[in-house]
Scaffold this active site. Structure first.
Site, PDB file in Angstrom:
ATOM      1  N   SER A 119      55.809  49.775  39.126  1.00 40.24           N
ATOM      2  CA  SER A 119      56.369  48.543  38.643  1.00 40.24           C
ATOM      3  C   SER A 119      57.605  48.819  37.868  1.00 40.24           C
ATOM      4  O   SER A 119      58.587  47.960  37.607  1.00 40.24           O
ATOM      5  CB  SER A 119      55.378  47.768  37.915  1.00 40.24           C
ATOM      6  N   HIS A 140      55.284  46.629  45.996  1.00 41.16           N
ATOM      7  CA  HIS A 140      54.885  46.359  44.556  1.00 41.16           C
ATOM      8  C   HIS A 140      54.016  45.097  44.656  1.00 41.16           C
ATOM      9  O   HIS A 140      54.437  44.002  44.821  1.00 41.16           O
ATOM     10  CB  HIS A 140      56.002  45.952  43.750  1.00 41.16           C
ATOM     11  N   GLU A 152      56.578  42.611  46.607  1.00 42.60           N
ATOM     12  CA  GLU A 152      58.089  42.834  46.601  1.00 42.60           C
ATOM     13  C   GLU A 152      58.349  44.045  47.388  1.00 42.60           C
ATOM     14  O   GLU A 152      57.196  45.095  47.254  1.00 42.60           O
ATOM     15  CB  GLU A 152      58.433  43.210  45.294  1.00 42.60           C
ATOM     16  N   ASN A 190      59.490  41.292  37.473  1.00 41.04           N
ATOM     17  CA  ASN A 190      59.415  41.795  36.206  1.00 41.04           C
ATOM     18  C   ASN A 190      60.664  41.720  35.502  1.00 41.04           C
ATOM     19  O   ASN A 190      61.050  41.714  34.169  1.00 41.04           O
ATOM     20  CB  ASN A 190      59.034  43.581  35.983  1.00 41.04           C
TER      21      ASN A 190
HETATM   22  N1  3HC Z   1      38.745  39.122  43.838  1.00 41.23           N
HETATM   23  C1  3HC Z   1      38.076  38.022  44.287  1.00 41.23           C
HETATM   24  N2  3HC Z   1      37.885  37.046  43.294  1.00 41.23           N
HETATM   25  C2  3HC Z   1      38.601  37.018  42.156  1.00 41.23           C
HETATM   26  C3  3HC Z   1      39.212  38.137  41.755  1.00 41.23           C
HETATM   27  C4  3HC Z   1      39.470  39.388  42.486  1.00 41.23           C
HETATM   28  N3  3HC Z   1      39.816  40.469  42.232  1.00 41.23           N
HETATM   29  N4  3HC Z   1      39.537  38.095  40.557  1.00 41.23           N
HETATM   30  C5  3HC Z   1      39.366  36.679  39.967  1.00 41.23           C
HETATM   31  N5  3HC Z   1      38.386  36.070  41.298  1.00 41.23           N
HETATM   32  C6  3HC Z   1      37.998  34.843  41.274  1.00 41.23           C
HETATM   33  C7  3HC Z   1      37.246  34.566  39.806  1.00 41.23           C
HETATM   34  O1  3HC Z   1      36.162  35.224  39.913  1.00 41.23           O
HETATM   35  C8  3HC Z   1      37.204  33.120  39.944  1.00 41.23           C
HETATM   36  O2  3HC Z   1      36.168  32.732  40.737  1.00 41.23           O
HETATM   37  P1  3HC Z   1      35.403  31.472  40.431  1.00 41.23           P
HETATM   38  O3  3HC Z   1      36.148  30.046  40.545  1.00 41.23           O
HETATM   39  O4  3HC Z   1      34.123  31.477  41.274  1.00 41.23           O
HETATM   40  O5  3HC Z   1      34.660  31.546  38.707  1.00 41.23           O
HETATM   41  C9  3HC Z   1      38.418  32.721  40.853  1.00 41.23           C
HETATM   42  O6  3HC Z   1      38.724  33.911  41.216  1.00 41.23           O
HETATM   43  C10 3HC Z   1      39.460  32.097  39.762  1.00 41.23           C
HETATM   44  O7  3HC Z   1      39.492  33.036  38.537  1.00 41.23           O
HETATM   45  P2  3HC Z   1      39.674  32.415  37.175  1.00 41.23           P
HETATM   46  O8  3HC Z   1      38.454  31.206  37.035  1.00 41.23           O
HETATM   47  O9  3HC Z   1      39.180  33.435  36.286  1.00 41.23           O
HETATM   48  O10 3HC Z   1      40.964  31.882  36.844  1.00 41.23           O
HETATM   49  P3  3HC Z   1      42.039  31.081  37.532  1.00 41.23           P
HETATM   50  O11 3HC Z   1      41.621  30.096  38.113  1.00 41.23           O
HETATM   51  O12 3HC Z   1      43.223  31.223  36.330  1.00 41.23           O
HETATM   52  O13 3HC Z   1      42.829  32.264  38.561  1.00 41.23           O
HETATM   53  C11 3HC Z   1      44.323  34.027  38.312  1.00 41.23           C
HETATM   54  C12 3HC Z   1      43.068  33.597  38.136  1.00 41.23           C
HETATM   55  C13 3HC Z   1      44.506  33.970  39.953  1.00 41.23           C
HETATM   56  C14 3HC Z   1      44.353  35.459  37.894  1.00 41.23           C
HETATM   57  C15 3HC Z   1      45.477  32.880  37.777  1.00 41.23           C
HETATM   58  O14 3HC Z   1      44.969  32.990  36.382  1.00 41.23           O
HETATM   59  C16 3HC Z   1      46.773  33.627  37.607  1.00 41.23           C
HETATM   60  O15 3HC Z   1      47.430  33.385  38.891  1.00 41.23           O
HETATM   61  N6  3HC Z   1      47.433  34.239  36.605  1.00 41.23           N
HETATM   62  C17 3HC Z   1      48.639  34.922  36.512  1.00 41.23           C
HETATM   63  C18 3HC Z   1      48.441  36.329  37.062  1.00 41.23           C
HETATM   64  C19 3HC Z   1      49.821  36.967  37.173  1.00 41.23           C
HETATM   65  O16 3HC Z   1      50.674  36.323  36.804  1.00 41.23           O
HETATM   66  N7  3HC Z   1      49.604  38.094  37.736  1.00 41.23           N
HETATM   67  C20 3HC Z   1      50.795  38.983  37.697  1.00 41.23           C
HETATM   68  C21 3HC Z   1      50.995  39.870  36.546  1.00 41.23           C
HETATM   69  S1  3HC Z   1      52.565  40.826  36.608  1.00 41.23           S
HETATM   70  C22 3HC Z   1      52.044  42.033  37.625  1.00 41.23           C
HETATM   71  O17 3HC Z   1      50.911  42.121  38.094  1.00 41.23           O
HETATM   72  C23 3HC Z   1      53.003  43.212  37.961  1.00 41.23           C
HETATM   73  C24 3HC Z   1      52.829  44.195  37.034  1.00 41.23           C
HETATM   74  O18 3HC Z   1      54.268  45.041  37.254  1.00 41.23           O
HETATM   75  C25 3HC Z   1      52.773  44.076  35.517  1.00 41.23           C
END
Ligand code: 3HC
Length: 294
Positions: A119, A140, A152, A190
């Site tokens: 990243s 990425h 990306e 990022n």
């Molecule tokens: N595989 C399968 N299912 C998964 C999973 C996985 N790895 N992770 C979560 N789930 C499931 C959960 O179990 C949940 O199922 P349920 O509805 O039966 O309980 C469902 O997906 C939805 O999850 P949550 O209820 O926990 O919460 P959300 O509806 O908020 O969805 C999320 C979760 C998709 C993570 C959402 O909150 C989101 O989009 N968050 C932002 C994440 C983000 O911005 N990521 C980027 C980070 S930056 C990065 O990665 C770059 C690096 O360089 C830093």
């Protein structure tokens, strides 16, 4: 020739997700970890994620079994020798990457494309650690990999355009939306996300609002799935701190400078969800409690 055989190096949070989606997309996948313990943990997280999709009805049990059968774990780097593409998702330390790429360069045939999931490190610098800089790109992915739709795809000044196109096609094949970008620290996401996250910490630090009110503002006012402080805990405060320092070093712009509070939290080991404490206390993971930090 298309990308059919995929090697993944690292079966942590990102590597396991990458291996999983490649296997789900029909590729034959070998994922390598340094020891059995880490490998088993990574494979278990893949199985848990596949089970979740079956439970939700987005994947059939037969497709889960087929994906699992296409995926093999190993601790031997040599097992990646037949790969058309190797995706590296190991620790973000250049000395470790240097050692890995030197070994991979010897093991893999000429046609193998190397991709780093970094990243923050320079794709160009890594490309020139190998004897095949024209076959080196960045791929990425985002956390959690099985759910986040973006990849990306990063080219350097040396990348062969055909290799870049193949990588873009691969990202599409594994069910993601590829965006094309060049090797500038932080790429697209990022570059935009890190200053926003750091600003959220500054807002907290300056006493403008509480942890919960900052998060609710961006969730409910802007429709973000997570507030910025929740997202910081999710990504890992140490990870964001590390990326911010590299970006500050590259651009010398104040907006990339990590705020003092973030540094103090790193010193305290409050790295977020994985540490049990960050901007929230996760003693009860189902009910995170905002921390009093100012
Ligand atoms: N595989 C399968 N299912 C998964 C999973 C996985 N790895 N992770 C979560 N789930 C499931 C959960 O179990 C949940 O199922 P349920 O509805 O039966 O309980 C469902 O997906 C939805 O999850 P949550 O209820 O926990 O919460 P959300 O509806 O908020 O969805 C999320 C979760 C998709 C993570 C959402 O909150 C989101 O989009 N968050 C932002 C994440 C983000 O911005 N990521 C980027 C980070 S930056 C990065 O990665 C770059 C690096 O360089 C830093």
């Amino acid at each position: 020739m298309g990308i059919e055989k995929v090697g993944v190096v690292g079966c942590g949070l990102m590597g396991s997700g990458i291996a999983q989606i490649a296997a789900q997309a029909g590729c034959s996948v070998v994922v390598r970890e340094v020891n059995e313990e880490r490998l088993n943990k990574g494979i278990a997280s893949i199985e848990k994620s596949l089970a979740k999709f079956v439970e939700k009805g987005t994947l059939s049990a037969a497709d889960r079994d087929a994906a699992r059968a296409r995926l093999r774990g190993t601790t031997k780097l040599e097992d990646l020798k037949d790969s058309d593409l190797v995706v590296e998702a190991i620790i973000e330390q250049l000395p470790d990457k240097r050692e890995l790429y030197a070994a991979l360069d010897k093991i893999c045939p000429e046609h193998t494309i190397f991709a780093s999931n970094t990243s923050s490190l320079s794709i160009t610098e890594m490309a020139f650690l190998t004897a095949r800089p024209e076959r080196f790109i960045g791929l990425h992915f985002f956390n959690p990999v099985p759910l986040m739709k973006l990849v990306e795809v990063i080219r350097t000044i040396a990348t062969d355009p055909k290799v870049f196109d193949d990588a873009v096609a691969f990202a599409g094949r594994v069910g993601k939306v590829p965006v094309r970008t060049s090797d500038r620290t932080g790429f697209i996401v990022n570059r935009l996300l890190v200053p926003y996250l750091l600003d959220a910490i500054r807002v907290l630090e300056q006493g403008v609002a509480s942890v919960e009110d900052i998060d609710n503002s961006m969730k409910l006012g802007c429709g973000y799935p997570m507030g910025p402080l929740t997202l910081l805990d999710f990504v890992g405060n140490d990870t964001t701190y590390y990326i911010a320092n590299i970006m500050f070093d590259e651009f010398k712009e104040q907006r990339f400078a990590p705020p003092a509070l973030l540094k103090r939290m790193i010193l305290a080991g409050w790295n977020g969800r994985k540490a049990g404490r960050g901007f929230y206390d996760y003693s009860d993971p189902a009910k995170p409690r905002a921390m009093q930090l100012t």
